[in-house]
Design a protein around this motif. Sequence first.
Motif, PDB file in Angstrom:
ATOM      1  N   SER A 111       0.887   4.041  -2.898  1.00 24.98           N
ATOM      2  CA  SER A 111       0.483   5.405  -2.571  1.00 24.98           C
ATOM      3  C   SER A 111       1.602   6.392  -2.893  1.00 24.98           C
ATOM      4  CB  SER A 111       0.135   5.522  -1.084  1.00 24.98           C
ATOM      5  OG  SER A 111      -0.810   4.560  -0.734  1.00 24.98           O
ATOM      6  N   ILE A 117      -5.165   1.275  -2.243  1.00 22.11           N
ATOM      7  CA  ILE A 117      -4.957   2.714  -2.366  1.00 22.11           C
ATOM      8  C   ILE A 117      -5.981   3.447  -1.508  1.00 22.11           C
ATOM      9  CG2 ILE A 117      -5.023   4.681  -3.947  1.00 22.11           C
ATOM     10  CD1 ILE A 117      -2.657   2.832  -4.351  1.00 22.11           C
ATOM     11  N   SER A 118      -5.483   4.158  -0.488  1.00 27.44           N
ATOM     12  CA  SER A 118      -6.379   5.012   0.265  1.00 27.44           C
ATOM     13  C   SER A 118      -6.167   6.442  -0.221  1.00 27.44           C
ATOM     14  CB  SER A 118      -6.084   4.901   1.761  1.00 27.44           C
ATOM     15  OG  SER A 118      -6.187   6.163   2.373  1.00 27.44           O
ATOM     16  N   VAL A 119      -7.247   7.015  -0.750  1.00 28.26           N
ATOM     17  CA  VAL A 119      -7.138   8.349  -1.340  1.00 28.26           C
ATOM     18  C   VAL A 119      -6.632   9.355  -0.310  1.00 28.26           C
ATOM     19  CG1 VAL A 119      -8.476  10.225  -2.326  1.00 28.26           C
ATOM     20  CG2 VAL A 119      -8.888   7.890  -3.057  1.00 28.26           C
ATOM     21  N   SER A 152       0.823  -1.190   0.000  1.00 26.01           N
ATOM     22  CA  SER A 152       0.000   0.000   0.000  1.00 26.01           C
ATOM     23  C   SER A 152       0.870   1.257   0.000  1.00 26.01           C
ATOM     24  CB  SER A 152      -0.895  -0.045   1.231  1.00 26.01           C
ATOM     25  OG  SER A 152      -1.638   1.089   1.339  1.00 26.01           O
ATOM     26  N   MET A 190      -9.866  10.505  -8.016  1.00 24.29           N
ATOM     27  CA  MET A 190      -9.636  10.245  -6.595  1.00 24.29           C
ATOM     28  C   MET A 190     -10.649  10.968  -5.718  1.00 24.29           C
ATOM     29  SD  MET A 190      -5.598   9.845  -5.848  1.00 24.29           S
ATOM     30  CE  MET A 190      -5.537  11.467  -5.206  1.00 24.29           C
ATOM     31  N   SER A 205     -14.143   9.577  -5.810  1.00 21.54           N
ATOM     32  CA  SER A 205     -14.255   8.271  -5.146  1.00 21.54           C
ATOM     33  C   SER A 205     -14.374   8.404  -3.635  1.00 21.54           C
ATOM     34  CB  SER A 205     -13.051   7.389  -5.489  1.00 21.54           C
ATOM     35  OG  SER A 205     -11.958   7.743  -4.696  1.00 21.54           O
ATOM     36  N   SER A 264     -13.770   1.311  -6.474  1.00 23.59           N
ATOM     37  CA  SER A 264     -14.638   2.427  -6.074  1.00 23.59           C
ATOM     38  C   SER A 264     -15.740   2.723  -7.080  1.00 23.59           C
ATOM     39  CB  SER A 264     -13.839   3.720  -5.894  1.00 23.59           C
ATOM     40  OG  SER A 264     -12.709   3.510  -5.142  1.00 23.59           O
ATOM     41  N   LEU A 266      -8.085   1.555  -8.039  1.00 21.42           N
ATOM     42  CA  LEU A 266      -9.011   2.514  -7.443  1.00 21.42           C
ATOM     43  C   LEU A 266     -10.347   2.505  -8.190  1.00 21.42           C
ATOM     44  CD1 LEU A 266      -8.823   4.675  -5.187  1.00 21.42           C
ATOM     45  CD2 LEU A 266      -8.446   6.335  -6.982  1.00 21.42           C
TER      46      LEU A 266
END
Lengths: 296, 323
Positions: free
Chosen positions: A93, A150-152, A89, A115, A118, B49, B45
């Motif tokens: 990122s 992926i954490s925005v 991750s 991004m 989302s 999402s 993503l």
Amino acid sequence: MRRKLGAGDVTFNILNYMFLAALMVCTLYPFINLLAISLNESTDTLRGQVYLWPNALTWDNYRVVFQNEMLLGATLRSVARTVLGTALSLIGSVMLAYTLSRKEFFLRKSINLIMVISMYISGGLIPTYILIKNLGLTNSFWVYIIPGLISVFNVIIIRTYFDQLPDGLVEAARIDGANEFQTLFRIVIPVSMPVLATVTLFVSVGHWNSWFDNYMYNTRDNLNLLQYELMKILMQSTQQVTSNATGSLSSESLRQITPQSIRATMTIIVTIPILFVYPFLQRYFIKGIMIGAVKE
Amino acid sequence: MNIRSTLQQDVQGQARVRTGGKLLGKKIKSQYQLLLMSIPFVIILILFSYVPLWGWIMAFQKYSPGKGISGSPFVGFDNFIKLFHDDRFFLVLRNTLVMSILSLVTSFVGAITLALLLNEVKHVLFKRAVQTITYIPHFVSMVVIANIVITFLSPDGGFVNQILMATGIIHEPIYFMSKGEWFWGIHTLTVLWKELGWSTIIYLAVISGLNPETYEAAEVDGAGRFQKIWHISIPGLLPTATMLLILSLGSIVNTGYESQFLLGNSLTTDFYEVLDLYALNISFGSGQYSIGVALSIFKCVVSLILVLSVNKLVKKAGQASLF
């Protein structure tokens, strides 16, 4: 030129310190109490009277828990998930954030838009479940890692940090003939440790604490995580639950100690790693959070 | 001169259109490394999402897992009509709103109060100790927190019952976790205990960013501690605080469900079940997937409307906006 403290000030100070001290006690006591119970003989615990330290010190509870193959396996899987999930991750990122910090990148605006949107739209639990099932990710270890890769929010924190690095840094690397990967890994990452430490903390704690994806997507016992095993034991103690949640406690080896002791011991086992990494990263994360808060 | 320059621009414009394809190719060629770094992750993503949005079709169908989305018949808005005629839906909506508002208000008031109190502590080590310790529960999993709460409130030798019995306030142990009407209170206190310390971070940063000269000037004018808090610290915090409060209003239907799931039990269902948990229950429990998805759509649309209108509100108030 300091003003002398008045009587009101002194009283306020005393009350303030007392209140904050009480707050610390309220926060710490449950953990200390569970630690004491986990180190106390389980039959002695049944009599009550265990508060700050064990009355009859023993390692038996830990021995029993780790001798249970199911719990040992769950511990190892939790460690694997945390290490692998955090590493992947973080790499993802950082790379994504780096491309978004390059002003000449022609997809920059489009990716940014993808991004941000989302963050506010989600298909919901059931469509996501169906997607993950169709992708063949149910009953697999990878469901712990890929969907949340992926954490925005984290990408934005890292990008904001990259954005405020001096332009000359990247340009100098470019003149020296470095390609994008070399620029990122040799120049940009070494000067971004505070923000990377913050994000590492967030991501690794998130992985270590997760159990809901386990509950939703993995029904096979050989994929269970430690938090989920603890959750099952917890549910068992509060209500009649479905048969799938009765597995671990009914196992023969765990009958030697009481459910209360198992719960306390497992709680300590899942909490200790966090208490262990947190002080080392603490000096970074306040800074890191503020970076994220200033922009966006 | 003017005509010539517009003509020139025109020509350039046409040239740009003609070379558009070529330019893109050139860009891809020169920035292929940036593409390699970003595209795989953008795909992930989008996959997790955006692709699930496709499943929203189910809400307009009589979906059955056997037939799938492509084979299930369409029924228009039937599922939404059913949902809005379902008493349980309104009960669950009430639970969601009550619990998020309670948590919102308590954490807001708690964080500001604690930040102001911490700011009055001049002893650096003590202040740091309070911060370090109160941040800990934020990092501990909800499973552990729920475990602690349930153990401490247990009628069978739980700490709280022991104290209440020892002091003679009660004579019979209280079954805290079985009382539905106590669930909201217990849930709110649990969340407050977990997040109180952590939520002070931003306020502490704002207070330490306030101009020290203002405090000194106030001191010279003879202002006491409370006057300084009331006239300097609190007004200084207000812009950030309102901004945060307004922003969190946007996510009021979008609260988590973990804490409710873990603290609740079959005796307290009517009080702990929130929108997401009901969507799960109605889908996997009784097989009405379409209604579960309709519920998710309802939630997403409401929170989107809230976020957008809140953003407009913030913009009007002259604060930096979200977008």
